[in-house]
Write a protein that holds these residues in place. Structure first.
Motif, PDB file in Angstrom:
ATOM      1  N   TRP A 210       2.953  -4.671  12.507  1.00  0.00           N
ATOM      2  CA  TRP A 210       3.992  -5.482  12.621  1.00  0.00           C
ATOM      3  C   TRP A 210       5.570  -4.849  12.835  1.00  0.00           C
ATOM      4  O   TRP A 210       5.565  -4.225  12.796  1.00  0.00           O
ATOM      5  CB  TRP A 210       4.001  -6.415  11.340  1.00  0.00           C
ATOM      6  CG  TRP A 210       3.322  -7.111  11.308  1.00  0.00           C
ATOM      7  CD1 TRP A 210       2.919  -8.807  12.345  1.00  0.00           C
ATOM      8  CD2 TRP A 210       2.318  -7.240  10.183  1.00  0.00           C
ATOM      9  NE1 TRP A 210       1.446  -8.827  11.575  1.00  0.00           N
ATOM     10  CE2 TRP A 210       1.092  -7.979  10.743  1.00  0.00           C
ATOM     11  CE3 TRP A 210       1.633  -5.988   9.496  1.00  0.00           C
ATOM     12  CZ2 TRP A 210       0.249  -7.984   9.821  1.00  0.00           C
ATOM     13  CZ3 TRP A 210       0.665  -6.905   8.305  1.00  0.00           C
ATOM     14  CH2 TRP A 210       0.124  -6.990   8.947  1.00  0.00           C
TER      15      TRP A 210
ATOM     16  N   TRP B 298      -2.215   5.284  15.876  1.00  0.00           N
ATOM     17  CA  TRP B 298      -2.018   4.061  15.153  1.00  0.00           C
ATOM     18  C   TRP B 298      -0.919   3.964  15.063  1.00  0.00           C
ATOM     19  O   TRP B 298      -0.357   5.082  14.102  1.00  0.00           O
ATOM     20  CB  TRP B 298      -2.946   3.828  13.828  1.00  0.00           C
ATOM     21  CG  TRP B 298      -2.443   2.864  13.453  1.00  0.00           C
ATOM     22  CD1 TRP B 298      -2.161   1.633  13.226  1.00  0.00           C
ATOM     23  CD2 TRP B 298      -2.906   2.814  11.820  1.00  0.00           C
ATOM     24  NE1 TRP B 298      -1.692   0.820  12.026  1.00  0.00           N
ATOM     25  CE2 TRP B 298      -2.683   1.625  10.623  1.00  0.00           C
ATOM     26  CE3 TRP B 298      -3.616   3.832  10.383  1.00  0.00           C
ATOM     27  CZ2 TRP B 298      -2.420   1.494   9.690  1.00  0.00           C
ATOM     28  CZ3 TRP B 298      -3.055   3.447   8.996  1.00  0.00           C
ATOM     29  CH2 TRP B 298      -3.381   2.623   8.894  1.00  0.00           C
TER      30      TRP B 298
ATOM     31  N   GLY C  75       2.445   1.961  12.478  1.00  0.00           N
ATOM     32  CA  GLY C  75       2.064   1.725  11.496  1.00  0.00           C
ATOM     33  C   GLY C  75       3.369   0.753  11.201  1.00  0.00           C
ATOM     34  O   GLY C  75       4.674   0.298  11.819  1.00  0.00           O
TER      35      GLY C  75
ATOM     36  N   ALA D 237       3.638   6.564  10.622  1.00  0.00           N
ATOM     37  CA  ALA D 237       2.942   6.039   8.983  1.00  0.00           C
ATOM     38  C   ALA D 237       4.736   4.658   9.135  1.00  0.00           C
ATOM     39  O   ALA D 237       5.523   4.561   9.790  1.00  0.00           O
ATOM     40  CB  ALA D 237       3.389   6.949   7.766  1.00  0.00           C
ATOM     41  N   ALA D 238       4.833   3.812   8.381  1.00  0.00           N
ATOM     42  CA  ALA D 238       4.961   2.947   7.963  1.00  0.00           C
ATOM     43  C   ALA D 238       6.612   3.152   7.997  1.00  0.00           C
ATOM     44  O   ALA D 238       6.608   4.139   7.273  1.00  0.00           O
ATOM     45  CB  ALA D 238       4.288   2.140   6.778  1.00  0.00           C
TER      46      ALA D 238
ATOM     47  N   GLY E 170       6.095  11.286   9.620  1.00  0.00           N
ATOM     48  CA  GLY E 170       6.593   9.822   8.731  1.00  0.00           C
ATOM     49  C   GLY E 170       7.547  10.308   8.610  1.00  0.00           C
ATOM     50  O   GLY E 170       8.121  11.653   8.478  1.00  0.00           O
TER      51      GLY E 170
ATOM     52  N   LEU F  84       3.370  14.930   8.379  1.00  0.00           N
ATOM     53  CA  LEU F  84       3.030  14.959   7.666  1.00  0.00           C
ATOM     54  C   LEU F  84       2.167  15.532   7.064  1.00  0.00           C
ATOM     55  O   LEU F  84       1.713  15.975   5.705  1.00  0.00           O
ATOM     56  CB  LEU F  84       3.026  12.994   6.771  1.00  0.00           C
ATOM     57  CG  LEU F  84       4.447  12.297   6.612  1.00  0.00           C
ATOM     58  CD1 LEU F  84       3.961  10.901   6.534  1.00  0.00           C
ATOM     59  CD2 LEU F  84       5.147  12.905   6.027  1.00  0.00           C
ATOM     60  N   LYS F  85       1.185  15.050   7.620  1.00  0.00           N
ATOM     61  CA  LYS F  85      -0.447  16.055   7.584  1.00  0.00           C
ATOM     62  C   LYS F  85      -1.390  15.942   9.236  1.00  0.00           C
ATOM     63  O   LYS F  85      -1.042  15.317  10.028  1.00  0.00           O
ATOM     64  CB  LYS F  85      -1.548  14.581   6.572  1.00  0.00           C
ATOM     65  CG  LYS F  85      -2.099  14.834   5.718  1.00  0.00           C
ATOM     66  CD  LYS F  85      -3.105  13.865   5.067  1.00  0.00           C
ATOM     67  CE  LYS F  85      -2.432  13.333   3.798  1.00  0.00           C
ATOM     68  NZ  LYS F  85      -3.186  12.462   3.687  1.00  0.00           N
TER      69      LYS F  85
HETATM   70  C1  LIG Z   1       0.026   6.921   7.222  1.00  0.00           C
HETATM   71  C2  LIG Z   1      -0.761   5.992   5.802  1.00  0.00           C
HETATM   72  C3  LIG Z   1      -1.437   5.749   6.431  1.00  0.00           C
HETATM   73  C4  LIG Z   1      -0.747   7.418   5.635  1.00  0.00           C
HETATM   74  O1  LIG Z   1      -2.017   7.086   4.555  1.00  0.00           O
HETATM   75  P1  LIG Z   1      -2.530   8.395   3.016  1.00  0.00           P
HETATM   76  O2  LIG Z   1      -3.074   9.553   3.684  1.00  0.00           O
HETATM   77  O3  LIG Z   1      -3.485   7.826   2.850  1.00  0.00           O
HETATM   78  O4  LIG Z   1      -0.966   9.382   2.780  1.00  0.00           O
HETATM   79  P2  LIG Z   1      -0.931   9.430   1.020  1.00  0.00           P
HETATM   80  O5  LIG Z   1      -0.366   8.366   0.053  1.00  0.00           O
HETATM   81  O6  LIG Z   1      -2.067  10.477   0.857  1.00  0.00           O
HETATM   82  O7  LIG Z   1       0.579  10.291   1.711  1.00  0.00           O
HETATM   83  C5  LIG Z   1       0.348  11.550   2.412  1.00  0.00           C
HETATM   84  C6  LIG Z   1       2.144  12.308   2.142  1.00  0.00           C
HETATM   85  O8  LIG Z   1       2.589  11.288   3.042  1.00  0.00           O
HETATM   86  C7  LIG Z   1       3.707  10.584   2.522  1.00  0.00           C
HETATM   87  N1  LIG Z   1       3.361   9.702   3.236  1.00  0.00           N
HETATM   88  C8  LIG Z   1       2.853   8.387   3.166  1.00  0.00           C
HETATM   89  N2  LIG Z   1       3.348   7.469   3.347  1.00  0.00           N
HETATM   90  C9  LIG Z   1       4.565   7.571   4.061  1.00  0.00           C
HETATM   91  C10 LIG Z   1       5.787   6.840   4.979  1.00  0.00           C
HETATM   92  N3  LIG Z   1       5.181   5.425   5.457  1.00  0.00           N
HETATM   93  N4  LIG Z   1       6.941   7.390   4.982  1.00  0.00           N
HETATM   94  C11 LIG Z   1       7.162   8.579   4.910  1.00  0.00           C
HETATM   95  N5  LIG Z   1       6.272   9.348   4.072  1.00  0.00           N
HETATM   96  C12 LIG Z   1       4.675   8.957   3.945  1.00  0.00           C
HETATM   97  C13 LIG Z   1       3.397  11.350   1.205  1.00  0.00           C
HETATM   98  O9  LIG Z   1       5.227  10.672   0.054  1.00  0.00           O
HETATM   99  C14 LIG Z   1       2.566  11.912   0.577  1.00  0.00           C
HETATM  100  O10 LIG Z   1       4.068  13.064   1.012  1.00  0.00           O
HETATM  101  P3  LIG Z   1       3.694  14.300   0.059  1.00  0.00           P
HETATM  102  O11 LIG Z   1       1.993  14.434   0.296  1.00  0.00           O
HETATM  103  O12 LIG Z   1       4.316  14.666  -0.111  1.00  0.00           O
HETATM  104  O13 LIG Z   1       3.121  13.202  -1.473  1.00  0.00           O
HETATM  105  C15 LIG Z   1      -0.168   5.336   5.098  1.00  0.00           C
HETATM  106  O14 LIG Z   1       1.127   5.879   4.041  1.00  0.00           O
HETATM  107  C16 LIG Z   1       0.561   4.565   5.832  1.00  0.00           C
HETATM  108  O15 LIG Z   1       2.056   5.117   6.790  1.00  0.00           O
HETATM  109  N6  LIG Z   1      -0.306   3.473   6.534  1.00  0.00           N
HETATM  110  C17 LIG Z   1       0.413   2.366   7.589  1.00  0.00           C
HETATM  111  C18 LIG Z   1       0.298   1.063   6.195  1.00  0.00           C
HETATM  112  C19 LIG Z   1       0.608  -0.416   7.407  1.00  0.00           C
HETATM  113  O16 LIG Z   1       1.694   0.364   8.794  1.00  0.00           O
HETATM  114  N7  LIG Z   1       0.087  -1.407   7.640  1.00  0.00           N
HETATM  115  C20 LIG Z   1       0.136  -2.573   8.382  1.00  0.00           C
HETATM  116  C21 LIG Z   1      -1.272  -2.948   9.085  1.00  0.00           C
HETATM  117  S1  LIG Z   1      -1.249  -2.696  10.517  1.00  0.00           S
END
Ligand SMILES: CC(C)(COP(=O)(O)OP(=O)(O)OC[C@H]1O[C@@H](n2cnc3c(N)ncnc32)[C@H](O)[C@@H]1OP(=O)(O)O)[C@@H](O)C(=O)NCCC(=O)NCCS
Length: 238
Positions: free
Chosen positions: A125, A186, A188, A206-207, A223, A230-231
């Motif tokens: 979205w 993908w 977010g 990331a979102a 992100g 980030l990874k």
């Molecule tokens: C990108 C994503 C999938 C990563 O998930 P994950 O691998 O489980 O990541 P984690 O929660 O373990 O975080 C890993 C690192 O990334 C950072 N991070 C995660 N999401 C972030 C974001 N949106 N913005 C900035 N940093 C982010 C965390 O702070 C963490 O940093 P650290 O290692 O220094 O502590 C998830 O955070 C995300 O953004 N998902 C999108 C959700 C969305 O948009 N949904 C809508 C439906 S489609």
């Protein structure tokens, strides 16, 4: 459990009629809409100018595909879904290409150069992709542009006045660079991708990320604002 779905087809039908009667109408409506839309698109004059839709593309309600003819084009790969409220605009000489089996969620794409997106793309979205800056950085030029825009949006009742064809190229100039996104990406929710971003295959944005110009390698999670790596994801090899 009483709510568990039965296995045989006949029992499934009985179960659905008793437990989910509304879903029968919902399925029926989807089939009727899908096939009537496919038939309508085959009628002469019903295609969208400058837009090329692959086989089985599904356009959901309130979605919009607009290409400035004759130079702008939008090409949507086969079996893709343009979800509710998606707005795709190819302006000037912009070219937008989307790979097959993709899902464009509630997205807005504005393109004056080129936006290329690979296969099986998924956007969430409120995603925004733009490959140009629409307004000048200089405050005086921007003021002139906004004033001309405000005048252009005035309603005219009666004879349409002649348009000012001598637009100042300094004011109406859109600096930008192509955006490219690989396969299996993908994006977010609430993410923004701006001019010159080149995102590799298999990436996740990331979102809330704001991705600026630059090369982002395959299988990265990006992100933050501005987006950073980030990874790095391990590639799945079956
Ligand atoms: C990108 C994503 C999938 C990563 O998930 P994950 O691998 O489980 O990541 P984690 O929660 O373990 O975080 C890993 C690192 O990334 C950072 N991070 C995660 N999401 C972030 C974001 N949106 N913005 C900035 N940093 C982010 C965390 O702070 C963490 O940093 P650290 O290692 O220094 O502590 C998830 O955070 C995300 O953004 N998902 C999108 C959700 C969305 O948009 N949904 C809508 C439906 S489609």
């Amino acid at each position: 459990m009483a709510d568990q779905q039965p296995k045989s087809f006949f029992n499934k039908v009985i179960w659905t009629v008793r437990n989910r009667p509304a879903s029968i109408f919902s399925y029926g409506r989807q089939f009727v809409l899908f096939y009537s839309a496919s038939l309508l698109r085959r009628l002469p004059g019903s295609s969208l100018p400058g837009v090329e839709l692959g086989e089985n593309v599904r356009l959901q309600k309130n979605s919009c595909l607009q290409a400035d003819v004759p130079n702008a084009t939008i090409r949507i790969g086969a079996h893709s879904v343009i979800y509710e409220n998606a707005k795709i605009h190819a302006l000037g000489k912009g070219r937008i290409e989307l790979g097959e089996e993709s899902i464009l969620g509630d997205i807005r794409i504005a393109c004056r150069y080129r936006v290329t997106i690979g296969k099986r793309f998924l956007s969430s979205w409120n995603v925004f992709i733009q490959d140009f800056d629409p307004h000048p950085l200089d405050p005086t030029l921007r003021g002139t542009q906004v004033s001309q825009m405000a005048q252009g949006m005035r309603p005219w009742f009666g004879r349409v006045p002649p348009r000012d064809t001598k637009l100042d190229p300094q004011v109406w100039n859109f600096p930008g660079a192509d955006v490219s996104i690989g396969d299996d990406v993908w994006i977010g929710a609430n993410a923004t991708i701006l001019k010159g971003a080149r995102i590799g295959s298999g990436c996740i944005v990331a979102a809330g990320a704001v991705v600026l110009k630059g090369e982002y390698p395959d299988c990265s999670i990006l992100g933050g604002n501005p987006a950073k790596l980030l990874k790095t994801l391990k590639q799945f090899t079956p």
